[in-house]
Design an enzyme around this catalytic site. Sequence first.
Site, PDB file in Angstrom:
ATOM      1  N   LYS A  84       0.807  -1.225   0.000  1.00  0.00           N
ATOM      2  CA  LYS A  84       0.000   0.000   0.000  1.00  0.00           C
ATOM      3  C   LYS A  84       0.843   1.281   0.000  1.00  0.00           C
ATOM      4  O   LYS A  84       0.472   2.263  -0.630  1.00  0.00           O
ATOM      5  CB  LYS A  84      -0.955   0.014   1.200  1.00  0.00           C
ATOM      6  CG  LYS A  84      -2.103  -0.989   1.088  1.00  0.00           C
ATOM      7  CD  LYS A  84      -3.051  -0.821   2.265  1.00  0.00           C
ATOM      8  CE  LYS A  84      -4.122  -1.887   2.278  1.00  0.00           C
ATOM      9  NZ  LYS A  84      -5.092  -1.698   3.364  1.00  0.00           N
ATOM     10  N   ASP A 121     -10.184   3.080   2.817  1.00  0.00           N
ATOM     11  CA  ASP A 121     -10.365   2.438   4.129  1.00  0.00           C
ATOM     12  C   ASP A 121     -11.138   3.328   5.103  1.00  0.00           C
ATOM     13  O   ASP A 121     -11.980   2.845   5.868  1.00  0.00           O
ATOM     14  CB  ASP A 121      -9.012   2.056   4.748  1.00  0.00           C
ATOM     15  CG  ASP A 121      -8.487   0.718   4.224  1.00  0.00           C
ATOM     16  OD1 ASP A 121      -9.293  -0.075   3.696  1.00  0.00           O
ATOM     17  OD2 ASP A 121      -7.273   0.473   4.344  1.00  0.00           O
TER      18      ASP A 121
HETATM   19  P1  NAP Z   1      -0.002  -2.891  10.628  1.00  0.00           P
HETATM   20  O1  NAP Z   1       0.233  -1.673   9.800  1.00  0.00           O
HETATM   21  O2  NAP Z   1       1.012  -3.981  10.611  1.00  0.00           O
HETATM   22  O3  NAP Z   1      -0.196  -2.397  12.160  1.00  0.00           O
HETATM   23  C1  NAP Z   1      -0.298  -3.327  13.198  1.00  0.00           C
HETATM   24  C2  NAP Z   1      -0.701  -2.615  14.486  1.00  0.00           C
HETATM   25  O4  NAP Z   1      -0.896  -3.616  15.503  1.00  0.00           O
HETATM   26  C3  NAP Z   1       0.377  -1.668  15.031  1.00  0.00           C
HETATM   27  O5  NAP Z   1      -0.241  -0.611  15.714  1.00  0.00           O
HETATM   28  C4  NAP Z   1       1.145  -2.598  16.004  1.00  0.00           C
HETATM   29  O6  NAP Z   1       1.829  -1.896  17.018  1.00  0.00           O
HETATM   30  C5  NAP Z   1       0.003  -3.374  16.604  1.00  0.00           C
HETATM   31  N1  NAP Z   1       0.441  -4.633  17.176  1.00  0.00           N
HETATM   32  C6  NAP Z   1       0.796  -5.765  16.501  1.00  0.00           C
HETATM   33  N2  NAP Z   1       1.152  -6.736  17.387  1.00  0.00           N
HETATM   34  C7  NAP Z   1       1.030  -6.197  18.629  1.00  0.00           C
HETATM   35  C8  NAP Z   1       1.253  -6.697  19.953  1.00  0.00           C
HETATM   36  N3  NAP Z   1       1.665  -7.952  20.164  1.00  0.00           N
HETATM   37  N4  NAP Z   1       0.995  -5.864  20.992  1.00  0.00           N
HETATM   38  C9  NAP Z   1       0.562  -4.602  20.788  1.00  0.00           C
HETATM   39  N5  NAP Z   1       0.343  -4.072  19.559  1.00  0.00           N
HETATM   40  C10 NAP Z   1       0.573  -4.861  18.496  1.00  0.00           C
HETATM   41  O7  NAP Z   1      -1.377  -3.593  10.272  1.00  0.00           O
HETATM   42  P2  NAP Z   1      -2.712  -2.898   9.686  1.00  0.00           P
HETATM   43  O8  NAP Z   1      -2.728  -3.062   8.221  1.00  0.00           O
HETATM   44  O9  NAP Z   1      -2.827  -1.535  10.262  1.00  0.00           O
HETATM   45  O10 NAP Z   1      -3.843  -3.882  10.262  1.00  0.00           O
HETATM   46  C11 NAP Z   1      -4.198  -3.881  11.640  1.00  0.00           C
HETATM   47  C12 NAP Z   1      -5.439  -4.723  11.842  1.00  0.00           C
HETATM   48  O11 NAP Z   1      -6.552  -4.117  11.190  1.00  0.00           O
HETATM   49  C13 NAP Z   1      -5.354  -6.141  11.290  1.00  0.00           C
HETATM   50  O12 NAP Z   1      -5.993  -7.014  12.187  1.00  0.00           O
HETATM   51  C14 NAP Z   1      -6.119  -6.081   9.993  1.00  0.00           C
HETATM   52  O13 NAP Z   1      -6.711  -7.326   9.663  1.00  0.00           O
HETATM   53  C15 NAP Z   1      -7.197  -5.083  10.361  1.00  0.00           C
HETATM   54  N6  NAP Z   1      -7.718  -4.383   9.181  1.00  0.00           N
HETATM   55  C16 NAP Z   1      -9.044  -4.504   8.923  1.00  0.00           C
HETATM   56  C17 NAP Z   1      -9.574  -3.859   7.831  1.00  0.00           C
HETATM   57  C18 NAP Z   1     -11.046  -4.002   7.550  1.00  0.00           C
HETATM   58  O14 NAP Z   1     -11.461  -3.695   6.436  1.00  0.00           O
HETATM   59  N7  NAP Z   1     -11.828  -4.418   8.530  1.00  0.00           N
HETATM   60  C19 NAP Z   1      -8.764  -3.076   6.992  1.00  0.00           C
HETATM   61  C20 NAP Z   1      -7.409  -2.962   7.292  1.00  0.00           C
HETATM   62  C21 NAP Z   1      -6.894  -3.634   8.394  1.00  0.00           C
HETATM   63  P3  NAP Z   1       3.375  -1.452  16.820  1.00  0.00           P
HETATM   64  O15 NAP Z   1       3.323  -0.143  16.064  1.00  0.00           O
HETATM   65  O16 NAP Z   1       3.883  -1.306  18.199  1.00  0.00           O
HETATM   66  O17 NAP Z   1       4.047  -2.548  16.043  1.00  0.00           O
END
Ligand code: NAP
Length: 295
Positions: A84, A121
């Site tokens: 992205k 999004d």
């Molecule tokens: P990303 O950019 O990799 O961000 C991951 C986030 O989760 C960061 O804030 C990270 O914190 C945190 N995190 C991961 N492991 C953790 C842990 N063990 N303890 C505390 N914090 C943790 O991923 P993303 O694309 O933003 O996606 C995040 C979530 O949203 C996913 O579950 C994804 O499936 C969901 N999502 C849903 C939609 C939808 O349409 N419903 C769309 C997009 C994403 P750090 O910064 O500290 O690493």
Amino acid sequence: MTAPEDIVRRQLSDSVVKAKTVAGVIGWPIGHSLSPRLHGYWLRENAIDGAYVPLAVAPEEFAAVIDVLPEMGFAGWNVTVPHKELALAAVTRADDGAAKIGAVNTVVVTDGGATVGSNTDGFGFLENLGNGIPGWDPASGPAVLVGAGGAAKSVAWALADAGVPELRIVNRTASRAEDLARAIGDIAAAVSWDSRSDALAGVGLVVNATSLGMAGQPPLDMPLDTLPTNAVVNDLVYAPQITGLLERAQARGNPTVGGLGMLLHQARRGFAAWFGPEPSVTPELRDFVAAGLET
Ligand code: NAP
């Protein structure tokens, strides 16, 4: 090195090649994506001579592949993990929303062959919230956003643009919460990970935009004791559809919204731009896409 046209061609079936309008989703890997199932449903529902294909493209091949897609006849495409951010730099131009978020998830090819990137999004998030909680008013109180990754950035801008009076951003890595709060401006502040439960006092909305609570991940450990019982709890995670966070919120009477609807609504703009009709998000579509989570 494989030519970018061949990377694409070997992933297209005969029926795709014959379709009048072709779009797709590019990721690495791509097998998990629900988007082909979702757009396939809308294509059948609207009896459109079109195809929507999953394209597995490695990061080092991404720029070359998207360069050739317009001349190969693609009307546009979605971009998913991990491309992205790369996609923002690779399009001819990005709209203001995508530039603010720093990421593109939807690309439309113009008649002249230019590629225009946007990020849908935030739109999907607000539509899902509004449908889940009819009459939800962004101005009704402060919001807590847990997470500062890609999805969190879209949500933060959507909430700020919708008019939330205050946004408290909590993230495990404090510097990412601070950077996001600074980018959003005066209404936003970073809150330390250790204070995540205290941050819930007096809020009208809490959003989990971390991957915690996803199948295979630990749950989001955040006691809800200080959260007002009328606050909306929205989890972006959609596998499972009812996360531990939503279960705990429901048990104490909070209204809740799951993440699947965001995925469905964010796809509407791309479909309409590539194929024509405005698609609708119905209970039947939701069930059909949800069944894809189980396979
Ligand atoms: P990303 O950019 O990799 O961000 C991951 C986030 O989760 C960061 O804030 C990270 O914190 C945190 N995190 C991961 N492991 C953790 C842990 N063990 N303890 C505390 N914090 C943790 O991923 P993303 O694309 O933003 O996606 C995040 C979530 O949203 C996913 O579950 C994804 O499936 C969901 N999502 C849903 C939609 C939808 O349409 N419903 C769309 C997009 C994403 P750090 O910064 O500290 O690493």
